[in-house]
Design a protein around this motif. Structure first.
Motif: not given
Length: 255
Positions: A51, A54, A56, A68-70, A86, A95, A110, A112
């Motif tokens: 990573s 970010s 996380l 994964v949502t970002r 990603w 990521l 992010h 996850v």
């Protein structure tokens, strides 16, 4: 330098300062940015997340893929970015967000979800790492940011160069925690066999279950107080080590 050259230089410097002040006032926040989602097919048993720049958050879930949502936001001056990344290559998920500029302010968040039973390693160069609900081994590190674990029962290796290491409601048999500059705070819901903590600059607080009986505690600090509030026995199979270069060390029974 001629007077004209000097004047041009002052104007350019003033313009750059004004631009920076204006952009800084605009602010940036990834949590308010548009949401993107992506799933990665994965059938492995151990995953590494790399990573960059970010925040996380990782959790195990009843999923068949890595989900994964970002959110990504930021701005640059005289350069490029923010460029979000990603990708999954083998057992490594990368990521982050990249900015290359004279002046920049880039941010990402992010979230996850990994299939249950996945052992996890996280290597973050800049950002807080949080993992919750894991029953498998965790190895989490951040170059600049907090490392947080909650409700975990697998073995833990936690480290940060600059930030706090925090573990809450953990029942892991083995916990190793390191911070070069920051506090270490561990709260146990199960009796550990080994707790090994070190910080170069910061306090250490360890909360242990009363049901563990006596603990083999070794605690010291170069600058600060040491408070041991649990029963002690050098022959105990429950070993607790706490060492601070600058800060108080407290080992007590958990609330």
């Amino acid at each position: 330098m001629t007077s004209r050259t000097r004047t041009h230089a002052l104007v350019a410097t003033g313009a750059a300062a004004l631009l920076l002040a204006t952009l800084s006032g605009c602010g940036t926040g990834a949590d308010d940015a548009p949401v993107e989602k992506k799933a990665f097919a994965y059938d492995g048993k151990a995953l590494t997340i790399d990573s960059g720049n970010s925040t996380l958050d990782v959790v195990p879930a009843d999923v068949e893929q890595i989900e994964v949502t970002r959110r990504v936001d930021g701005w640059v001056v005289l350069g490029s970015g923010p460029d979000a990344v990603w990708k999954l290559e083998g057992d490594k998920l990368t990521l982050g967000v990249e900015c290359s500029a004279m002046i920049s302010n880039c941010d990402a968040h992010h979230q996850v979800k990994v299939p249950r039973g996945t052992a996890l390693t996280v290597d973050s160069d800049n950002g807080t790492v949080t993992a919750s609900g894991f029953g498998t081994p965790l190895s989490l590190s951040s170059g600049n940011g907090d490392v947080v674990v909650r409700d975990a029962s697998g073995s833990l290796e936690l480290s940060t160069d600059n930030g706090t290491v925090l573990a809450e409601r953990v029942s892991a048999a083995s916990v190793v925690a390191r911070s070069s500059n920051g506090e270490v705070e561990l709260g146990f819901s199960g009796v550990p066999d080994l707790v090994d903590t070190v910080t170069d600059n910061g306090s250490i607080t360890i909360g242990l279950p009363r049901s563990g009986g006596a603990y083999a505690v070794s605690a010291s600090t170069d600058n600060g107080g040491v408070d041991i509030g649990v029963p002690r026995s050098e022959t105990s199979g429950h070993v607790v080590k706490a060492r601070s270069g600058n800060g108080e060390v407290t080992v007590r029974t958990a609330n």
